[in-house]
Write a protein that holds these residues in place. Structure first.
Motif, PDB file in Angstrom:
ATOM      1  N   ARG A 394      -0.720  11.043 -43.173  1.00 30.67           N
ATOM      2  CA  ARG A 394      -1.570  12.182 -42.824  1.00 30.67           C
ATOM      3  C   ARG A 394      -0.980  12.986 -41.669  1.00 30.67           C
ATOM      4  N   THR A 395      -0.415  12.282 -40.678  1.00 35.60           N
ATOM      5  CA  THR A 395       0.187  12.991 -39.541  1.00 35.60           C
ATOM      6  C   THR A 395       1.414  13.782 -39.972  1.00 35.60           C
ATOM      7  N   LEU A 396       2.283  13.174 -40.781  1.00 35.93           N
ATOM      8  CA  LEU A 396       3.475  13.884 -41.244  1.00 35.93           C
ATOM      9  C   LEU A 396       3.093  15.059 -42.139  1.00 35.93           C
ATOM     10  N   SER A 397       2.075  14.904 -42.952  1.00 35.16           N
ATOM     11  CA  SER A 397       1.637  16.014 -43.796  1.00 35.16           C
ATOM     12  C   SER A 397       1.101  17.159 -42.954  1.00 35.16           C
ATOM     13  N   ALA A 398       0.360  16.846 -41.901  1.00 33.56           N
ATOM     14  CA  ALA A 398      -0.141  17.895 -41.012  1.00 33.56           C
ATOM     15  C   ALA A 398       1.013  18.627 -40.325  1.00 33.56           C
ATOM     16  N   LEU A 399       2.023  17.887 -39.896  1.00 35.48           N
ATOM     17  CA  LEU A 399       3.202  18.531 -39.293  1.00 35.48           C
ATOM     18  C   LEU A 399       3.928  19.402 -40.306  1.00 35.48           C
ATOM     19  N   HIS A 401       2.612  20.919 -42.910  1.00 31.50           N
ATOM     20  CA  HIS A 401       1.824  22.125 -43.131  1.00 31.50           C
ATOM     21  C   HIS A 401       1.887  23.061 -41.923  1.00 31.50           C
ATOM     22  N   TRP A 402       2.085  22.511 -40.738  1.00 24.67           N
ATOM     23  CA  TRP A 402       2.193  23.345 -39.522  1.00 24.67           C
ATOM     24  C   TRP A 402       3.501  24.134 -39.526  1.00 24.67           C
ATOM     25  N   SER A 403       4.607  23.485 -39.877  1.00 21.92           N
ATOM     26  CA  SER A 403       5.911  24.151 -39.931  1.00 21.92           C
ATOM     27  C   SER A 403       6.676  23.597 -41.119  1.00 21.92           C
ATOM     28  N   ALA A 404       7.319  24.489 -41.875  1.00 21.94           N
ATOM     29  CA  ALA A 404       7.977  24.089 -43.121  1.00 21.94           C
ATOM     30  C   ALA A 404       9.163  23.181 -42.890  1.00 21.94           C
ATOM     31  N   PHE A 406       9.465  20.612 -41.094  1.00 20.53           N
ATOM     32  CA  PHE A 406       9.115  19.191 -40.963  1.00 20.53           C
ATOM     33  C   PHE A 406       8.942  18.509 -42.318  1.00 20.53           C
ATOM     34  N   SER A 407       8.932  19.281 -43.390  1.00 21.40           N
ATOM     35  CA  SER A 407       8.919  18.662 -44.710  1.00 21.40           C
ATOM     36  C   SER A 407      10.297  18.210 -45.155  1.00 21.40           C
ATOM     37  N   ASP A 408      11.360  18.715 -44.462  1.00 24.00           N
ATOM     38  CA  ASP A 408      12.734  18.364 -44.814  1.00 24.00           C
ATOM     39  C   ASP A 408      13.423  17.566 -43.712  1.00 24.00           C
ATOM     40  N   THR A 409      12.714  17.217 -42.650  1.00 23.32           N
ATOM     41  CA  THR A 409      13.328  16.482 -41.551  1.00 23.32           C
ATOM     42  C   THR A 409      13.352  14.999 -41.890  1.00 23.32           C
ATOM     43  N   GLN A 594      11.728  27.610 -34.548  1.00 21.61           N
ATOM     44  CA  GLN A 594      13.015  27.457 -33.865  1.00 21.61           C
ATOM     45  C   GLN A 594      13.974  26.665 -34.756  1.00 21.61           C
ATOM     46  N   TYR A 595      14.319  27.245 -35.868  1.00 21.93           N
ATOM     47  CA  TYR A 595      15.229  26.606 -36.807  1.00 21.93           C
ATOM     48  C   TYR A 595      15.806  27.696 -37.706  1.00 21.93           C
ATOM     49  N   PRO A 596      16.956  27.454 -38.341  1.00 18.46           N
ATOM     50  CA  PRO A 596      17.542  28.446 -39.267  1.00 18.46           C
ATOM     51  C   PRO A 596      16.659  28.592 -40.503  1.00 18.46           C
ATOM     52  N   LYS A 597      15.926  29.675 -40.531  1.00 18.18           N
ATOM     53  CA  LYS A 597      14.917  29.835 -41.564  1.00 18.18           C
ATOM     54  C   LYS A 597      15.530  29.953 -42.952  1.00 18.18           C
ATOM     55  N   PHE A 598      16.692  30.610 -43.027  1.00 16.91           N
ATOM     56  CA  PHE A 598      17.283  30.815 -44.344  1.00 16.91           C
ATOM     57  C   PHE A 598      17.715  29.492 -44.969  1.00 16.91           C
ATOM     58  N   ILE A 599      18.160  28.539 -44.130  1.00 16.69           N
ATOM     59  CA  ILE A 599      18.562  27.236 -44.676  1.00 16.69           C
ATOM     60  C   ILE A 599      17.349  26.480 -45.193  1.00 16.69           C
ATOM     61  N   VAL A 600      16.289  26.512 -44.402  1.00 14.67           N
ATOM     62  CA  VAL A 600      15.085  25.816 -44.823  1.00 14.67           C
ATOM     63  C   VAL A 600      14.508  26.451 -46.078  1.00 14.67           C
ATOM     64  N   ASP A 601      14.497  27.820 -46.096  1.00 17.89           N
ATOM     65  CA  ASP A 601      13.980  28.494 -47.285  1.00 17.89           C
ATOM     66  C   ASP A 601      14.847  28.195 -48.491  1.00 17.89           C
TER      67      ASP A 601
END
Length: 976
Positions: A394-399, A401-404, A406-409, A594-601
């Motif tokens: 639940r905590t990781l899911s909230a993170l 949803h807060w910032s994209a 954290f789904s790939d970290t 504070q991350y390279p948005k294009f890489i995450v996208d």
């Protein structure tokens, strides 16, 4: 966060109505049912949760139960007698102690882990007639307030386990319905204000030290039904008797509650002349000192605020934390003790991190559900506790949803797990701690995503190069980069290399300092371990070292970190490149980009494309598999039909063969049955003979032990033999009659045949055939009768032979028994002689002893005349009794021996001859001779007891004589 509720399920069973109590545990964030706990048979009156959130205690009138909230299983149950009910069982705040209060005013304290009794509070004073109903404890767990159906309140000191004060409420108060301490920001948990809700619906707040009535809420017209105070003591929520809900502001009610603590310097005053009773525990509360909320205007409020700003220290505003704490003072305390108190650590962390506690924003993140990236979290990170896994997911899911990002970290679960385990019962605090940590202590970590933060690792390498060039050169020579010796410590936040206590101590210092303190800790961990690191040569050894616990003192590491923070030059110091601490915003959480948005996208798009392709592939594969399954199913059905037809054909052929075989078996079986029938007849004869022989052998064995039973059996068999002879004679007579009848029948048939010859030749032939058959039948009967006669004769001979043998055996056994009895009589006679000789020797020795005693007694008579009369009488009576008994026993023993050597009359004559001549005195005809022997020296004062004594001696002699005569009739008693 869990919400425990008690409910009741009524169930009808026949005509009896029962109520089953159960507890429901609900998730406050998702509103889901977590567990359903049964165990109580009556209504639950109170629920108490441990400070750690792991245990809970539920109390009813007859039992209290301890629950483990990790497994939702009952850990222990407290049962009591029906005569003593339970008032309340609860945890003391910030402690591991359980307090149980019973209806007989007994209070016990128990250890939560071992459930051993720590102490018991003594009973109330004798003059107090209060029965405890309600209880309240201060936040530090030192003072217990108890009240009931009385105007008195008892205050107990739990550390000293004694009653230190009795407070008398105003006269309007007759009973106390609720007690609750009012928290204060400056009392450090030792609450001084107690709220007392009485029967009139008014809640009065008093100071337990000064016993002043500070303020009160509620009125007689609008009374309070129940009330609760907020954790920080700022608001009071009350449910009124009319059903309305009132919320009161404590600051508006009184200004004395939140005033600063008094000065430390106090003047000691002399005692007055009339001190009064200082030891009296009872104090009264004066109702005239009630402080009502003052009516103030907005200008007054503004003036008060300006005054506070003017008196405050403007330079120290940045170090002032929430809850009235000061960061500089906390750092001084931390450097002095090395860590924060375990009791207040979580409170201090929340103050240092300045957590906003945005319930609404966190609920919106949780309501989005589990993120797709963490649906299968248990496969990659298997955790034994389902609760921990659920909170982590639940905590990781909230993170996420807060910032994209954290789904790939990949290392986010490792970073968040220590805090999840620490704050597993408060998920909001857990999320905000991790988010604050990422924003401040993980600055610039995601600029090179998905690669490790090269910039942060370069800072660490620069600091290490400045302070320990040798160690860095050793890393370079062994091709060990900062991703091997620094990144494993950062991505796990030292949770792999430190124990729980060491990790908590380290983060006490990390949260109390600049975010660069974490990077300096990585350098200090390597420099403090330089000796084992310099000895490592393989890359696997370095990787193992930075992923496992090592023998390293965390206090040394922390001191080294402080040294590095002070001695590192400013151009390479991480604090020049990292921003200062920034707390989370209230209301809504800040945007984290504070991350390279294009890489995450791009990774998100690629992952979505791969997921769609995988779904298409799975759908196509599912279609192919369904078609293949249908083809396989049809093929299987056809194959099964062919196999079934083949099996039916084979079964038909098999049954035909079975019928032929059965017919052959039936013919053979008929032949066997005829042969078996003949064999059975023969076996029956043999079995009868064998049974008769077995019966005779069994009877022979039994006759050796039961002679009388054998005689009865012989007589019975003789009678049976006579009956059989008579029956046989009757059978022979009947057979003779049958022969005569057959003879007459034969003559009649012969006459009939002669008359019918002339008429019909065929009838003559038939008659001749019947005659031949009849003759054959008669001949067979004659043979059978002759055989039966021979068999009966043989059986009679065998019976007579067996009886003769049995008579011989009985005679032999009787002869052996007589011989054995003679031997036993001979041995018993020898034993009697031996015993008689021993008794004669004992008799001679007893005579010698008796003579010696007579002489000694004569001396005693002379000595006794010089003593007191009463003492002399008692001693002589005792001596007379002993001498008489011994003489009598000797005489009876002699008589018993003489009776063994002569007939009874001769022994009686010898017994009378053996008696001394003194027994023939005419004064007492049946007096024992021993009494006459000792009567010569008797004083005249003994005449009144002599008759009773002689009577007792005669009775004793008669009983012993009877026993001796019975022993003569039973010699074995004497031998024994």
């Amino acid at each position: 966060m869990w919400l425990l509720m008690a409910q009741a399920i009524p169930s009808l069973l026949g005509t009896i109505r029962e109520t089953s109590m159960f507890l429901t545990c609900m998730e406050t964030v998702t509103k889901e049912l977590v567990s359903w706990m049964r165990g109580h048979e009556s209504s639950v009156c109170s629920i108490s949760v441990h400070a750690s959130g792991r245990y809970a205690i539920t109390t009813s009138s007859d039992t209290a139960q301890l629950w483990d909230l990790d497994t939702f299983q009952r850990k222990r149950k407290l049962n009591i007698r029906q005569s003593v009910g339970i008032q309340k069982v609860f945890f003391l705040p910030l402690s591991n102690t359980i307090l149980s209060c019973f209806k007989d005013n007994s209070i016990f304290a128990w250890e939560c882990d071992t459930l051993s009794c720590k102490y018991q509070l003594p009973g109330p004073p004798d003059g107090s007639h209060i029965l405890y109903k309600v209880f309240a404890v201060t936040r530090d767990g030192r003072i217990l307030a108890a009240g009931g159906k009385s105007s008195h309140l008892h205050l107990w000191c739990l550390e000293a386990t004694q009653l230190f004060r009795i407070i008398q409420m105003p006269t309007k108060v007759r009973a106390v319905r609720h007690l609750e301490f009012l928290p204060d920001s400056f009392d450090a948990g030792s609450n001084q204000v107690l709220g007392v809700l009485s029967q009139d619906g008014i809640m009065r707040f008093i100071n337990i030290q000064t016993c002043k009535l500070l303020f009160e809420i509620g009125t007689v017209e609008e009374g309070i039904s129940s009330s609760v105070i907020s954790p920080h003591g700022r608001y009071i929520a009350s449910i009124m008797e009319n059903g309305s809900l009132n919320v009161y502001s404590v600051q508006a009610l009184t200004q004395e509650i939140n005033k600063p603590p008094p000065p430390l310097v106090k003047v000691i005053e002399d005692l007055p002349n009339n001190t009064g009773s200082s030891r009296n525990l009872k104090m009264k509360i004066m109702s005239q000192r009630v402080q009502r909320p003052a009516r103030y205007t907005d200008s007054k409020i503004q003036t008060r605020v300006l005054q506070q700003d003017l008196t405050g220290n403007l330079d120290n505003k940045e170090n002032e934390l929430s809850e009235g704490l000061n960061k500089n003072r906390l750092q001084i305390l931390l450097k002095g003790y090395g860590e924060y108190p375990t009791k207040y650590r979580m409170f201090i962390w929340r103050s240092l991190l300045q957590l906003p506690e945005n319930h609404t924003a966190f609920s919106s993140l949780v309501d989005k559900g589990t993120h797709a990236a963490y649906l299968n979290l248990q496969k990659k990170y298997p955790i034994k506790s389902r609760k921990l896994l659920r909170v982590l997911q639940r905590t990781l899911s909230a993170l996420a949803h807060w910032s994209a990002i954290f789904s790939d970290t990949p290392y986010l679960p490792l970073l968040a797990f220590p805090f999840v385990k620490l704050f597993q019962n408060n998920q909001l605090i857990c999320f905000e701690v991790v988010a604050t940590l990422i924003i401040n202590w993980c600055q610039h970590w995601f600029e090179y995503f998905p690669n490790p933060p090269i910039n942060i690792l370069s800072m660490i390498e620069n600091v290490l190069a400045f302070h320990d060039k040798e160690l860095l050169q050793h890393f370079i020579d062994r091709d060990i980069t900062s991703q091997v010796y620094a990144w494993p410590l950062l991505e796990t936040l030292f949770s792999e290399v430190l124990t729980r206590e060491e990790w908590l101590r380290l983060f006490d210092n990390i949260f109390s300092n600049h975010p660069s303190f974490l990077l300096m800790t990585v350098v200090a961990y390597s420099t403090c371990s330089r000796s084992p690191l310099l000895n490592c040569t393989l890359k696997d050894d370095f990787e193992y070292f930075f992923h496992h616990r090592n023998n390293l003192d965390i206090n040394v590491v922390i001191r080294e970190v402080y040294r590095l923070m002070e001695t590192t030059p400013a151009d390479i110091h991480p604090n020049s490149m990292l921003n200062a601490f920034v707390a989370l915003t209230k209301g809504q959480y800040p945007i984290f980009n504070q991350y390279p948005k294009f890489i995450v996208d791009y990774q998100t798009q690629e992952r979505e494309r791969i997921r769609n392709d995988e779904l298409d592939f799975l759908r196509e594969r599912q279609t192919v598999e369904n078609m293949q399954a249908e083809v396989d199913e049809q093929r299987a059905k056809d194959e099964a039909w062919y196999q079934k037809q083949e099996l039916l054909r084979k079964a038909e052929e098999t049954r035909r063969e079975i019928l032929l075989q059965e017919e052959e078996k039936m013919a053979q079986q008929r032949q066997r049955l005829a042969a078996v029938k003949r064999e059975l007849e023969i076996k029956e004869i043999h079995l009868q003979d064998a049974a008769r022989r077995r019966l005779l052998k069994l009877q022979q064995d039994q006759r050796e032990m039961e002679l009388r039973r054998l005689e009865d059996e012989i007589e019975r068999k003789a009678q049976m033999r006579d009956q059989e002879i008579a029956a046989t004679a009757k059978d022979l007579e009947m057979r003779q009659l049958e022969l005569e009848a057959q003879k007459r029948l034969y003559e009649k048939d012969l006459t009939t045949s002669q008359e019918a010859i002339a008429k019909e030749i065929r009838e003559d032939t038939d008659t001749h055939r019947r005659k031949v058959a009849l003759e054959e039948h008669m001949f067979q009967q004659l043979l059978e009768n002759s055989q039966m006669g021979s068999i009966r004769a043989q059986r009679a001979m065998e019976d007579s032979l067996a009886k003769a043998k049995q008579a011989c055996l009985n005679a032999d056994w009787q002869i052996q028994t007589l011989q054995k009895q003679k031997r036993e009589d001979r041995q018993r006679s020898e034993g009697y002689y031996e015993v008689a000789s021993l008794l004669r020797k004992n008799r001679r020795k007893e005579v010698e002893v008796l003579n010696a005693m007579v002489q000694e007694e004569a001396k005693k008579w002379k000595e006794a005349e010089e003593k007191e009369f009463h003492l002399q009488s008692e001693k002589k009576v005792s001596a007379l009794s002993d001498a008489s008994r011994k003489w009598f026993l000797r005489q009876e023993t002699s008589a018993a021996l003489e009776h063994e050597e002569a007939p009874w009359l001769q022994r009686q004559h010898m017994d009378s001859a053996y008696l001394p001549q003194t027994s023939r005195l005419s004064d007492v005809s049946d007096m024992d001779p021993s009494t006459q022997i000792f009567s010569r020296n008797k004083p005249t004062e003994w005449n009144h007891t002599e008759h009773d004594l002689l009577k007792n001696v005669r009775n004793l002699r008669r009983r012993l004589t009877a026993q001796a005569r019975s022993s003569y009739q039973h010699p074995h008693l004497l031998v024994t």
